[in-house]
Write a protein that holds these residues in place. Structure first.
Motif, PDB file in Angstrom:
ATOM      1  N   MET A   1     -31.930 -82.863 -37.467  1.00 51.37           N
ATOM      2  CA  MET A   1     -33.276 -83.422 -37.259  1.00 51.37           C
ATOM      3  C   MET A   1     -33.389 -84.741 -38.015  1.00 51.37           C
ATOM      4  O   MET A   1     -32.991 -84.847 -39.172  1.00 51.37           O
ATOM      5  CB  MET A   1     -34.342 -82.440 -37.741  1.00 51.37           C
ATOM      6  N   ALA A   2     -33.945 -85.734 -37.335  1.00 58.36           N
ATOM      7  CA  ALA A   2     -34.104 -87.042 -37.956  1.00 58.36           C
ATOM      8  C   ALA A   2     -35.211 -87.002 -39.000  1.00 58.36           C
ATOM      9  O   ALA A   2     -36.010 -86.069 -39.082  1.00 58.36           O
ATOM     10  CB  ALA A   2     -34.421 -88.085 -36.885  1.00 58.36           C
ATOM     11  N   LYS A   3     -35.243 -88.053 -39.800  1.00 67.63           N
ATOM     12  CA  LYS A   3     -36.262 -88.173 -40.839  1.00 67.63           C
ATOM     13  C   LYS A   3     -37.633 -88.324 -40.217  1.00 67.63           C
ATOM     14  O   LYS A   3     -37.802 -89.070 -39.240  1.00 67.63           O
ATOM     15  CB  LYS A   3     -35.952 -89.394 -41.714  1.00 67.63           C
ATOM     16  N   PRO A   4     -38.662 -87.622 -40.709  1.00 68.70           N
ATOM     17  CA  PRO A   4     -40.009 -87.757 -40.136  1.00 68.70           C
ATOM     18  C   PRO A   4     -40.472 -89.209 -40.132  1.00 68.70           C
ATOM     19  O   PRO A   4     -40.200 -89.968 -41.066  1.00 68.70           O
ATOM     20  CB  PRO A   4     -40.865 -86.886 -41.064  1.00 68.70           C
ATOM     21  N   LYS A   5     -41.158 -89.579 -39.051  1.00 70.94           N
ATOM     22  CA  LYS A   5     -41.609 -90.956 -38.900  1.00 70.94           C
ATOM     23  C   LYS A   5     -42.915 -91.181 -39.663  1.00 70.94           C
ATOM     24  O   LYS A   5     -43.740 -90.287 -39.799  1.00 70.94           O
ATOM     25  CB  LYS A   5     -41.817 -91.279 -37.417  1.00 70.94           C
ATOM     26  N   LYS A   6     -43.068 -92.409 -40.124  1.00 75.27           N
ATOM     27  CA  LYS A   6     -44.294 -92.801 -40.819  1.00 75.27           C
ATOM     28  C   LYS A   6     -45.433 -92.896 -39.818  1.00 75.27           C
ATOM     29  O   LYS A   6     -45.293 -93.444 -38.733  1.00 75.27           O
ATOM     30  CB  LYS A   6     -44.086 -94.147 -41.507  1.00 75.27           C
ATOM     31  N   ILE A   7     -46.572 -92.335 -40.184  1.00 76.03           N
ATOM     32  CA  ILE A   7     -47.734 -92.385 -39.308  1.00 76.03           C
ATOM     33  C   ILE A   7     -48.321 -93.793 -39.333  1.00 76.03           C
ATOM     34  O   ILE A   7     -48.656 -94.310 -40.398  1.00 76.03           O
ATOM     35  CB  ILE A   7     -48.803 -91.363 -39.740  1.00 76.03           C
ATOM     36  N   PRO A   8     -48.425 -94.467 -38.148  1.00 75.82           N
ATOM     37  CA  PRO A   8     -48.943 -95.847 -38.131  1.00 75.82           C
ATOM     38  C   PRO A   8     -50.435 -95.884 -38.428  1.00 75.82           C
ATOM     39  O   PRO A   8     -51.139 -94.878 -38.284  1.00 75.82           O
ATOM     40  CB  PRO A   8     -48.658 -96.298 -36.686  1.00 75.82           C
ATOM     41  N   PRO A   9     -50.919 -97.032 -38.882  1.00 76.83           N
ATOM     42  CA  PRO A   9     -52.356 -97.144 -39.168  1.00 76.83           C
ATOM     43  C   PRO A   9     -53.189 -96.937 -37.916  1.00 76.83           C
ATOM     44  O   PRO A   9     -52.737 -97.183 -36.794  1.00 76.83           O
ATOM     45  CB  PRO A   9     -52.498 -98.575 -39.704  1.00 76.83           C
ATOM     46  N   GLN A  10     -54.416 -96.499 -38.091  1.00 75.89           N
ATOM     47  CA  GLN A  10     -55.283 -96.196 -36.963  1.00 75.89           C
ATOM     48  C   GLN A  10     -55.706 -97.473 -36.230  1.00 75.89           C
ATOM     49  O   GLN A  10     -55.808 -98.546 -36.818  1.00 75.89           O
ATOM     50  CB  GLN A  10     -56.528 -95.440 -37.422  1.00 75.89           C
ATOM     51  N   ILE A  11     -55.927 -97.302 -34.930  1.00 76.42           N
ATOM     52  CA  ILE A  11     -56.420 -98.383 -34.083  1.00 76.42           C
ATOM     53  C   ILE A  11     -57.640 -97.859 -33.327  1.00 76.42           C
ATOM     54  O   ILE A  11     -57.689 -96.689 -32.937  1.00 76.42           O
ATOM     55  CB  ILE A  11     -55.344 -98.848 -33.075  1.00 76.42           C
ATOM     56  N   ASP A  12     -58.630 -98.707 -33.124  1.00 76.92           N
ATOM     57  CA  ASP A  12     -59.814 -98.331 -32.359  1.00 76.92           C
ATOM     58  C   ASP A  12     -59.502 -98.478 -30.878  1.00 76.92           C
ATOM     59  O   ASP A  12     -59.532 -99.577 -30.318  1.00 76.92           O
ATOM     60  CB  ASP A  12     -60.998 -99.221 -32.742  1.00 76.92           C
TER      61      ASP A  12
ATOM     62  N   ASN B   1     -44.261 -83.574 -32.769  1.00 82.40           N
ATOM     63  CA  ASN B   1     -42.805 -83.427 -32.773  1.00 82.40           C
ATOM     64  C   ASN B   1     -42.130 -84.734 -33.169  1.00 82.40           C
ATOM     65  O   ASN B   1     -41.175 -84.748 -33.963  1.00 82.40           O
ATOM     66  CB  ASN B   1     -42.312 -82.965 -31.403  1.00 82.40           C
ATOM     67  N   ALA B   2     -42.637 -85.853 -32.603  1.00 80.55           N
ATOM     68  CA  ALA B   2     -42.050 -87.157 -32.932  1.00 80.55           C
ATOM     69  C   ALA B   2     -42.279 -87.497 -34.402  1.00 80.55           C
ATOM     70  O   ALA B   2     -41.391 -88.047 -35.075  1.00 80.55           O
ATOM     71  CB  ALA B   2     -42.643 -88.237 -32.025  1.00 80.55           C
ATOM     72  N   GLN B   3     -43.448 -87.173 -34.911  1.00 82.87           N
ATOM     73  CA  GLN B   3     -43.739 -87.454 -36.325  1.00 82.87           C
ATOM     74  C   GLN B   3     -42.845 -86.640 -37.257  1.00 82.87           C
ATOM     75  O   GLN B   3     -42.558 -87.069 -38.370  1.00 82.87           O
ATOM     76  CB  GLN B   3     -45.216 -87.157 -36.612  1.00 82.87           C
ATOM     77  N   ASN B   4     -42.398 -85.486 -36.774  1.00 83.97           N
ATOM     78  CA  ASN B   4     -41.534 -84.624 -37.579  1.00 83.97           C
ATOM     79  C   ASN B   4     -40.054 -84.886 -37.338  1.00 83.97           C
ATOM     80  O   ASN B   4     -39.202 -84.104 -37.762  1.00 83.97           O
ATOM     81  CB  ASN B   4     -41.848 -83.156 -37.299  1.00 83.97           C
ATOM     82  N   GLY B   5     -39.759 -86.010 -36.610  1.00 85.57           N
ATOM     83  CA  GLY B   5     -38.372 -86.418 -36.460  1.00 85.57           C
ATOM     84  C   GLY B   5     -37.685 -85.921 -35.211  1.00 85.57           C
ATOM     85  O   GLY B   5     -36.499 -86.188 -34.996  1.00 85.57           O
ATOM     86  N   PHE B   6     -38.386 -85.197 -34.344  1.00 83.20           N
ATOM     87  CA  PHE B   6     -37.797 -84.738 -33.089  1.00 83.20           C
ATOM     88  C   PHE B   6     -38.014 -85.786 -32.001  1.00 83.20           C
ATOM     89  O   PHE B   6     -38.852 -86.677 -32.121  1.00 83.20           O
ATOM     90  CB  PHE B   6     -38.421 -83.405 -32.662  1.00 83.20           C
ATOM     91  N   SER B   7     -37.257 -85.673 -30.925  1.00 79.65           N
ATOM     92  CA  SER B   7     -37.456 -86.538 -29.774  1.00 79.65           C
ATOM     93  C   SER B   7     -38.726 -86.138 -29.043  1.00 79.65           C
ATOM     94  O   SER B   7     -38.995 -84.938 -28.870  1.00 79.65           O
ATOM     95  CB  SER B   7     -36.263 -86.447 -28.817  1.00 79.65           C
ATOM     96  N   GLY B   8     -39.471 -87.126 -28.637  1.00 80.34           N
ATOM     97  CA  GLY B   8     -40.675 -86.880 -27.843  1.00 80.34           C
ATOM     98  C   GLY B   8     -40.528 -87.524 -26.482  1.00 80.34           C
ATOM     99  O   GLY B   8     -40.024 -88.639 -26.360  1.00 80.34           O
ATOM    100  N   ARG B   9     -40.969 -86.818 -25.443  1.00 77.78           N
ATOM    101  CA  ARG B   9     -40.775 -87.333 -24.077  1.00 77.78           C
ATOM    102  C   ARG B   9     -41.872 -86.806 -23.172  1.00 77.78           C
ATOM    103  O   ARG B   9     -42.167 -85.608 -23.156  1.00 77.78           O
ATOM    104  CB  ARG B   9     -39.407 -86.877 -23.550  1.00 77.78           C
TER     105      ARG B   9
END
Length: 733
Positions: A1-12, A556-564
């Motif tokens: 499993m890849a390293k969890p991704k950083k959550i990007p800043p919020q956008i309106d 799933n993507a935030q936790n390092g898994f592939s998202g599709r």
């Protein structure tokens, strides 16, 4: 499993900059239809067909969408579309975007297609090009066949300006009294009961390659225009000019105030036949200012409502030429294939005294073996859905049939089978959606026909259209009751099933049978079912379920898994769904969308939608199916059903989406999506600015049409790997 991704800043994501305008996106879709009419790779008569579709689409767009915007302007509505435009701004932008396309369409027809038609023996002539013998024939035809039908209408103080019916073609005629020199204005309607194009007999046809041309003739309005003296004897005909108007044709129905919905809709249909407020005037550029001003004044239109058209008005009538016996100028005929599992289905025993029992399985045994997926028009609708209903109608063990009808054909074998079922003593319940736009009259007819033989007919729920495509058959088998279901993406219409691409699932899974039973109780009674075992049902749980499926890919993507995510539908409009897709893209979920028509999502925005790609496929068949795929950390889930991602589908319609639980069927659907994503012939890629670019094969790359590939696949002539749905292995040109 890849390293969890950083959550990007919020956008309106309520910011209008992240959305494309719905109306302008639809115009882009219709421009892709027009491109098929101008593409030299499209067979010539098919190009005329696409010309007709482009015009017919525009007529409906003005009757519904433009009319609604004009009503908002008149009512001084200031509510903005979610892309930030006011109703006035939308009308201005529609006009600015559309006018060049209309000019392009008519110039291409006049300067390119008409001459190409003559090369193949099809001569659409103007009256002034006719020989004297040809003119004599048409003049006699006018006296015998046209003159008795026409009613010229004078306009003067004692004759007010006549009502001009919706989509009618007319002649504005200026005449002069030779004795008083007084000028008059008159209107002559080109009758719709006569063919728009008048053919000459073979002996008067133009000679083409030493024999009579396939077709020689003129437009009907020209035969009328050159015989106006017969309509106004004793007067001098000064000039004539063709014009055509479009009126508001949406039904203004207050359902909650209607005691009888069927009668209320019938009353509204009478109003539609007459037509509502004019919204568009089509005229020739040569029309004098005096005539133009007179029409605008009497129709209460502005200059902004005028569309100048060089040449023939109403090109939707070009569909007429598809009937010509010129197979080389059309797509090769397609004969839908009967799936192998249905080829040994025995015919239902309508009369046991007259027929021997045929060898082979009955339809129900095939479904009991395992779920069955049909893909129309590649696979036969008649040999599957129609046969299923017919079997149920005549099977002695079938106790009940329940069905939704949104649109069906005028000579529907399905309705006839339902009638036979009722006559055979089955419990038959049918929900007929009376509010299916432009099919209301047809549905009223079938509703009354079904009621007359004892079918329980329901007209839907107040405030909701019933758009789901479902059948439930209840059958007694040994010591149990078994429920068989069909859940589809398209209408139960054998005619459109030959033209629209759609999926349908047959199953006898207990959970689906129970869900459909609950759904029909919701539709026909006072049930307010809030949960379903497997179905996604709008407006009950569908929106939340789809948002949950997207959110799962995000997590799933935030936790390092592939998202599709891959989704195919007609339109993507819903801002909440779009915002969720943006969030998924921002954390690395790879998203491919196959959207035939309107798409309000902007792909390719930096740090917002860089991982989203959108294509639209326009071809000989209308892409109508809805498929939804979610990778789910390799535990893939795929769904089909009746709903687009639009507010009306998720909130204001009854819709049904079904999960595909059979692994082989799920792979088949993934394969179909992969074929479409690889299309480089009929696929168009949506750009960030809302424009589309048609894909072209790269150097040393063969042309790949998804529809051609799917036709070849069902014929068994190709084998295609279904690995294109693996995460990050997106098929691209």
């Amino acid at each position: 499993m890849a390293k969890p991704k950083k959550i990007p800043p919020q956008i309106d994501f309520k910011d209008p900059q992240y959305y494309l305008n719905r109306e302008l996106s639809w115009l882009e879709f219709n421009s892709r239809v027009l491109h098929e009419a101008m593409d030299s790779r499209t067979p010539l008569l098919e190009r005329l067909k696409f010309m007709g579709i482009f015009s017919s689409n525009l007529d409906e767009f003005f009757m519904v969408r433009v009319a609604a915007l004009q009503q908002q302007v008149e009512a001084k509505v200031i509510q903005l579309a979610f892309d930030g435009r006011t109703p006035t701004q939308q009308l201005d932008d529609i006009s600015f975007s559309l006018r060049p396309s209309v000019v392009q369409q008519h110039q291409h027809f006049q300067k390119v297609l008409r001459s190409q038609l003559t090369n193949h023996g099809v001569y659409i002539l103007d009256y002034i090009e006719l020989s004297q013998k040809q003119r004599n024939y048409l003049d006699n035809y006018f006296e015998d066949q046209i003159f008795p039908v026409i009613t010229p209408l004078a306009v003067d103080p004692s004759h007010p300006f006549p009502y001009i019916s919706n989509l009618s073609l007319n002649l504005a005629v200026l005449i002069k009294n030779p004795e008083t020199e007084e000028e008059f204005f008159a209107r002559v309607k080109v009758p719709k009961v006569l063919p728009r194009f008048l053919p000459l007999p073979p002996e008067l046809s133009i000679q083409h390659n030493g024999k009579p041309a396939t077709w020689t003739g003129i437009p009907l309005e020209q035969a009328i225009a050159h015989n106006l003296e017969s309509l106004f004897p004793g007067m001098n005909i000064q000039e004539y000019h063709t014009f055509r108007i479009t009126r508001d044709a949406d039904l203004g129905l207050e359902e909650d105030e209607a005691d009888d919905l069927l009668l209320a809709i019938e009353q509204e249909l009478r109003k539609r036949r007459v037509g509502g407020t004019p919204v568009r005037l089509e005229i020739n550029p040569q029309t004098p200012e005096a005539v133009r001003s007179r029409l605008l004044q009497d129709l209460e239109l502005d200059d902004t409502d005028v569309y100048e058209v060089e040449g023939l008005l109403g090109l939707r009538d070009l569909m007429y030429f598809m009937s010509l016996p010129l197979p080389g100028l059309k797509d090769k005929p397609w004969q839908s294939v009967v799936p192998a599992r249905l080829q040994r289905i025995r015919e239902p025993i309508v009369n046991p005294d007259l027929m021997e029992i045929e060898e082979g399985k009955d339809f129900f045994a095939v479904i009991r073996d395992r779920d069955l997926l049909l893909h129309h028009p590649y696979q036969s609708f008649t040999a599957s859905v129609v046969k299923f209903i017919t079997h149920a109608a005549h099977d002695a063990d079938v106790l009940a049939i329940k069905m939704t009808l949104y649109r069906t054909s005028g000579d529907s074998p399905i309705v006839n089978a339902l009638i036979a079922a009722a006559e055979n003593g089955k419990q038959v319940s049918v929900l007929v959606e009376l509010k299916a736009r432009f099919d209301e009259e047809n549905n009223i007819y079938w509703a009354r026909r079904l009621e007359s033989v004892g079918v329980h007919v329901v007209y839907g729920l107040v405030g909701l259209k019933t758009h789901c495509k479902t059948i439930l058959v209840v059958r007694r088998e040994k010591d149990r009751i078994r429920r068989y279901v069909h859940i589809g993406t398209g209408n139960y219409n054998p005619k459109t099933a030959r033209l629209y691409t759609d999926f349908g699932l047959f199953s006898c899974r207990d959970e689906l049978g129970a869900d459909l039973t609950d759904l029909y109780n919701y539709l026909t009674g006072y049930s307010r079912q809030k949960s379903y075992r497997q179905l996604l049902v709008a407006p009950v749980n569908m929106r939340d379920r789809f948002l949950g499926l997207i959110k799962r890919e995000i997590e799933n993507a935030q936790n390092g898994f592939s998202g599709r995510i891959v989704a195919k539908m007609n339109s993507l409009v819903d801002p909440q769904i779009i915002a969720s897709l943006y969030e998924a893209s921002r954390v690395g979920v790879q998203i491919d969308l196959i959207i035939r028509g309107v798409c309000c999502l902007r792909p390719g925005i930096k740090e917002v939608s860089e991982n989203i790609r959108v294509i639209s496929i326009i071809g000989r068949f209308l892409e109508h199916s809805r498929i939804f795929y979610f990778y789910n950390k390799g535990q893939e889930e795929i769904f089909i059903g009746s709903a687009d991602w639009m507010p009306r589908n998720l909130d204001r319609r009854v819709e049904a989406i079904v999960p595909i639980l059979d692994g082989d069927i799920a792979k088949d659907l993934q394969e179909v999506l992969g074929i479409m994503l690889a299309d480089n012939r009929q696929a168009w890629e949506l750009q960030t600015d809302g424009s589309y670019v048609q894909r072209r094969p790269g150097e040393n790359c063969p042309e790949s049409s998804s529809q051609q590939a799917l036709m070849a696949m069902v014929l068994g002539s190709v084998g295609i790997n279904s690995n294109s749905m693996e995460p990050r292995k997106v098929v691209r040109t």
